[in-house]
Design a protein around this motif. Structure first.
Motif, short mmCIF file in Angstrom:
data_model
loop_
_atom_site.label_atom_id
_atom_site.label_comp_id
_atom_site.label_asym_id
_atom_site.label_seq_id
_atom_site.Cartn_x
_atom_site.Cartn_y
_atom_site.Cartn_z
N MET A 1 48.17 39.83 35.53
CA MET A 1 47.96 41.14 36.15
C MET A 1 48.98 41.37 37.26
O MET A 1 49.35 40.47 37.99
N ASN A 2 49.40 42.60 37.37
CA ASN A 2 50.32 42.97 38.43
C ASN A 2 49.61 42.99 39.78
O ASN A 2 48.41 43.20 39.85
N HIS A 3 50.39 42.80 40.84
CA HIS A 3 49.94 43.06 42.20
C HIS A 3 48.99 42.02 42.80
O HIS A 3 48.71 42.06 44.00
N ILE A 4 48.45 41.13 41.94
CA ILE A 4 47.45 40.20 42.46
C ILE A 4 47.93 38.76 42.31
O ILE A 4 48.28 38.34 41.20
N LEU B 1 46.83 36.10 38.22
CA LEU B 1 45.54 36.25 37.54
C LEU B 1 45.75 36.70 36.10
O LEU B 1 46.39 37.73 35.85
N LYS B 2 45.21 35.94 35.15
CA LYS B 2 45.28 36.37 33.75
C LYS B 2 44.28 37.48 33.49
O LYS B 2 43.32 37.66 34.24
N TYR B 3 44.48 38.19 32.40
CA TYR B 3 43.68 39.38 32.16
C TYR B 3 42.20 39.10 31.91
O TYR B 3 41.36 39.96 32.10
N ARG C 1 54.73 44.73 44.81
CA ARG C 1 53.95 44.27 45.96
C ARG C 1 52.79 43.42 45.46
O ARG C 1 52.10 43.80 44.52
N ILE D 1 49.22 41.43 46.64
CA ILE D 1 48.24 40.96 47.62
C ILE D 1 47.72 39.63 47.11
O ILE D 1 47.56 39.42 45.91
#
Lengths: 250, 250
Positions: free
Chosen positions: A13-16, A50-52, A111, A113
Motif C-alpha cells: 500500500m502507498n503512503h503507509i 503494508l501488504k494489501y 509521502r 506516514i
DNA sequence: ATAATAATGTGTCGCAATGACACTAGGTGT
DNA sequence: ACACCTAGTGTCATTGCGACACATTATTAT
C-alpha cells in the motif's frame, strides 16, 4: 523466509510504512536491533510496508521475523509518525539505487506516514539478518550515539518512553529475559528502562511480593563473587497480575 | 469554519483516515460526541482524512473543530485500526450517495486504515455540528447502546481502555471538567472512567494530598442538600505532578 | 592457604499511604 | 420540627515503602 526476494512495490500500500524498534537485553544493557545502510552509512530501524491483505500487526510480525528469524513475538503499536517532511530526502532510495535495486521512484517518492511498533525479544535467540539495503544488522546499545536515518532516533526515543510507561502493564521482563534469570539481572533491566537506580533489597522484596516469580533450586555459577539464585516467571500468576497492572510506580 | 464545502477527495491522501472519540462529561455521565448518519441511520465517530501537508495531529484538530467549534483541544493518538476488512461495506458511501453528494468511488472504495484519536473537552463549550453525511450530532452516554458504523464501537472501547490507563499520566480531570467543579463531580468522573466505585473520604484525601487543587471560597448552590465546595486545578502544580505521574493506581 | 574484595542473601525500623469506617454539618421537602 | 439526603471531617489498623546493616559465598591477589 530467509530467501531474499527482489523488492516489488506493487505488493504494498502507498503512503503507509512501519518501523520496528526491537529491544533486546544483553550484558546488562538494553539494546536495539538496527540495520546499517550500505551506502549512506547510517543506521536505520527495521521497517517495511503494508501488504494489501495484512493488518499492521501481521506486517510487523513479518518484518521482525525477516530480521530476527523469530516468530510470534511480543509487538505493540506505540505511535504514528506523520510529519509531512519526515520522509523527504529518503536516503533509503539512494541506498537502493546504489545497491542496483532499481527502486520504484513513484512508490518511494511518496509521502509516508509510519506506524511505530516496539518488539521485546530474547537476545540470545535472535539471528540478526540484514536486508537488501543494508550490509549488516547489529545490536546497538542505547548509550551508543550513532547517526540514524530520517526521524528514526525520535522513533526510538518514543519507544523507550512508552516502554517505561508500560513497564507495569506489559510483560516486559518476561519477554526480554531468558527463561531463567537472576534477581540482579531483572533489577538491571528495570533500572535500564527506568533510567535510574533502585535499591537492591527493596526491589527484591517488592518483586517477590508480586508472587509472580518461582525461585529455582539452581544458582547461576561461573560469574565472579557469590552465585545468585535463578528465577523464572510463573506464567499464570504473571498474566493474572498484569490484568490489574503491577501496582505502584517504580 | 462552519462553512460546508463540498467534499473533494483530491485534497486527501489515500488509504489513511482518522476517527475521533470526543469525550465530554455532563450530568455525571461520560459521553461521546457522535454523528447520526442520514440514511443508514447508524451512529458514526467524527472522522476524516489526512491532507497532503498536514500531520495527523493537525488533521485531528481540524476534524474536531468542525464538529465542536473548539480550537486547540487535548487530543491523543491511541491506536491504528488496520483490519483489511474494516472498511468494507462502508455505509458512509451509501449515505453520501443518498445525500446526493456524488462521492468519488475510487477514493472511498479503497482500503483505509484509521488512526484513532481521543479528545477531552468541556461539555458546555461544545456546539455539536453535523457534517455532510449526518443529520444530527449528539452526545451519547457510554451506557447507551446504539448501532454504529463499521468498527466504531470497537474504537470507542479502545479509547476508554486507554483513558483508564492514562488517568494518572494525562490531565484528564482538567480537560473534562469546567474550571470550577466539586469534589463529588471529580470523583464521579474518576469512577466513570475506572468503572468502579471509590470511597468518598479516601478519594478526597488522596486528591488533596496531590496538592494540585485549589479549594475556593465559593460553594455550589442550587442543588438539593448540602452545598459542596468548589475547586479548581492549580495549573502549575498539576502540570508538574503529571510529569512524574500521579502516584498510585486508583 | 589466607586474606582482601565484591557481589548476593536476608532482616529491621520508622514513616507514609491506604482501606475501612463513624460522626457531624448543612441543605431540601413534608 | 422532622425525616432524608448529601457533603465535610476524623480515626485506626494495616500495608507498603524507603533507608539502612550484617552475614554469606564466590573469586582473586598475596
Amino acid at each position: 523466509m530467509t530467501e531474499t526476494k527482489p523488492f516489488n512495490s506493487t505488493e504494498y500500500m502507498n503512503h503507509i510504512s512501519l518501523d520496528c524498534v526491537i529491544f533486546g537485553f544483553n550484558n546488562n544493557e538494553l539494546k536495539v536491533l538496527l540495520l546499517h545502510l550500505k551506502y549512506s552509512k547510517e543506521y536505520a530501524l527495521p521497517g517495511g510496508f503494508l501488504k494489501y491483505d495484512e493488518t499492521l500487526e501481521q506486517a510487523a510480525q513479518r518484518i521482525v521475523k525477516e530480521r530476527t528469524g523469530l516468530d510470534k513475538l511480543f509487538l505493540k503499536q506505540f505511535k504514528v509518525f506523520s510529519d509531512p517532511d519526515r520522509s523527504k530526502s529518503n536516503k533509503a532510495i539512494f541506498d537502493a539505487d546504489m545497491a542496483g535495486i532499481k527502486p520504484d521512484k513513484s512508490f518511494f517518492d511518496k509521502r509516508f506516514i509510519s506506524v511505530g511498533f516496539y518488539a521485546l525479544v530474547d537476545f540470545r535467540k535472535v539471528k540478526p539478518t540484514p536486508d537488501l539495503f543494508s550490509d549488516h544488522c547489529d545490536w546497538v546499545s542505547l548509550n551508543t550515539d550513532v547517526s540514524m536515518l530520517l526521524d528514526h532516533k525520535l522513533i526510538i526515543e518514543n519507544a523507550i518512553s512508552t516502554l517505561r510507561l508500560q513497564l507495569s502493564q506489559q510483560p516486559i521482563g518476561l519477554k526480554l529475559l531468558p527463561r531463567k534469570f537472576t534477581m540482579p539481572e531483572l533489577q538491571t533491566l528495570y533500572e535500564t528502562i527506568l533510567g535510574r537506580d533502585l535499591d537492591r533489597r527493596n526491589f527484591q522484596r517488592k518483586m517477590l511480593n508480586y508472587n509472580i516469580l518461582d525461585k529455582l533450586k539452581e544458582r547461576k555459577t561461573g560469574g565472579a563473587h557469590k552465585s545468585p539464585y535463578l528465577y523464572s516467571f510463573n506464567m499464570e500468576r504473571y498474566q493474572k497480575a498484569l490484568e490489574d497492572g503491577l501496582s505502584g510506580i517504580w
